[in-house]
Design a protein around this motif. Structure first.
Motif, PDB file in Angstrom:
ATOM      1  N   VAL A 199       0.856  -1.175   0.000  1.00 58.15           N
ATOM      2  CA  VAL A 199       0.000   0.000   0.000  1.00 58.15           C
ATOM      3  C   VAL A 199       0.898   1.232   0.000  1.00 58.15           C
ATOM      4  O   VAL A 199       1.764   1.379   0.870  1.00 58.15           O
ATOM      5  CB  VAL A 199      -0.942   0.012   1.221  1.00 58.15           C
ATOM      6  CG1 VAL A 199      -1.823   1.250   1.199  1.00 58.15           C
ATOM      7  CG2 VAL A 199      -1.785  -1.251   1.261  1.00 58.15           C
ATOM      8  N   PHE A 200       0.695   2.098  -0.991  1.00 53.69           N
ATOM      9  CA  PHE A 200       1.441   3.340  -1.121  1.00 53.69           C
ATOM     10  C   PHE A 200       0.505   4.469  -0.716  1.00 53.69           C
ATOM     11  O   PHE A 200      -0.633   4.529  -1.197  1.00 53.69           O
ATOM     12  CB  PHE A 200       1.887   3.551  -2.571  1.00 53.69           C
ATOM     13  CG  PHE A 200       2.787   2.453  -3.085  1.00 53.69           C
ATOM     14  CD1 PHE A 200       4.157   2.614  -3.067  1.00 53.69           C
ATOM     15  CD2 PHE A 200       2.256   1.272  -3.575  1.00 53.69           C
ATOM     16  CE1 PHE A 200       4.991   1.604  -3.540  1.00 53.69           C
ATOM     17  CE2 PHE A 200       3.075   0.257  -4.050  1.00 53.69           C
ATOM     18  CZ  PHE A 200       4.452   0.427  -4.031  1.00 53.69           C
ATOM     19  N   GLY A 201       0.987   5.366   0.140  1.00 53.41           N
ATOM     20  CA  GLY A 201       0.102   6.436   0.575  1.00 53.41           C
ATOM     21  C   GLY A 201       0.813   7.559   1.282  1.00 53.41           C
ATOM     22  O   GLY A 201       2.044   7.653   1.290  1.00 53.41           O
ATOM     23  N   ILE A 202       0.003   8.402   1.896  1.00 57.17           N
ATOM     24  CA  ILE A 202       0.495   9.566   2.632  1.00 57.17           C
ATOM     25  C   ILE A 202       0.145   9.371   4.098  1.00 57.17           C
ATOM     26  O   ILE A 202      -1.016   9.100   4.438  1.00 57.17           O
ATOM     27  CB  ILE A 202      -0.149  10.864   2.097  1.00 57.17           C
ATOM     28  CG1 ILE A 202       0.183  11.032   0.615  1.00 57.17           C
ATOM     29  CG2 ILE A 202       0.307  12.077   2.916  1.00 57.17           C
ATOM     30  CD1 ILE A 202      -0.574  12.147  -0.070  1.00 57.17           C
ATOM     31  N   ALA A 203       1.165   9.490   4.957  1.00 57.14           N
ATOM     32  CA  ALA A 203       0.934   9.377   6.396  1.00 57.14           C
ATOM     33  C   ALA A 203      -0.019  10.483   6.824  1.00 57.14           C
ATOM     34  O   ALA A 203       0.156  11.642   6.459  1.00 57.14           O
ATOM     35  CB  ALA A 203       2.251   9.489   7.157  1.00 57.14           C
ATOM     36  N   GLU A 204      -1.013  10.084   7.598  1.00 50.97           N
ATOM     37  CA  GLU A 204      -2.039  11.044   7.996  1.00 50.97           C
ATOM     38  C   GLU A 204      -2.109  11.231   9.509  1.00 50.97           C
ATOM     39  O   GLU A 204      -2.331  12.330   9.995  1.00 50.97           O
ATOM     40  CB  GLU A 204      -3.383  10.557   7.452  1.00 50.97           C
ATOM     41  CG  GLU A 204      -4.486  11.557   7.533  1.00 50.97           C
ATOM     42  CD  GLU A 204      -5.715  11.077   6.784  1.00 50.97           C
ATOM     43  OE1 GLU A 204      -6.374  11.952   6.203  1.00 50.97           O
ATOM     44  OE2 GLU A 204      -6.022   9.870   6.779  1.00 50.97           O
TER      45      GLU A 204
END
Length: 120
Positions: free
Chosen positions: A19-24
């Motif tokens: 899973v590729f994403g932006i830390a939130e």
């Protein structure tokens, strides 16, 4: 985590999900700081005795304009961060403050509010 892309694959008969994403969340960001600490310590980039709580941070991590891209692998019911990178969207950018250099014409053509710095 804001998910940007998911990849499912099988290797050696084991199913995995990247899973590729932006830390939130703050927890995800602390995980980024912990990974940076471990990598920088293991490679000898920092003196780990000067860092508290097993995290590596600097002043740019305090800005709301700073974002973190992360890669998480899920396998056999376990979750593990396997990569991260920081993007800084401040104006001016750290390189503009910390270094003296002639800005290339191609970079000058990009509006300042569309620029960012990648690192760590």
């Amino acid at each position: 985590m804001i998910i940007l892309k998911e990849v499912l694959f099988k290797s050696n008969h084991i199913s995995r999900r990247l899973v590729f994403g932006i830390a939130e969340t703050e927890e995800e960001k602390r995980e980024v700081f912990g990974m940076r600490f471990r990598v920088y310590s293991n490679r000898g980039y920092i003196d780990s005795s000067k860092y508290h709580f097993g995290i590596e941070m600097d002043e740019y991590d305090k800005y709301v304009e700073t974002k973190y891209f992360i890669v998480i692998i899920f396998q056999d019911g376990e979750r593990k961060m396997i990569g991260c990178s920081r993007l800084i969207f401040t104006n001016p950018l750290p390189t503009q403050i910390d270094f003296s250099f002639k800005e290339p014409e191609l970079i000058k053509s990009i509006p300042i509010n569309n620029r960012f710095e990648i690192g760590r």
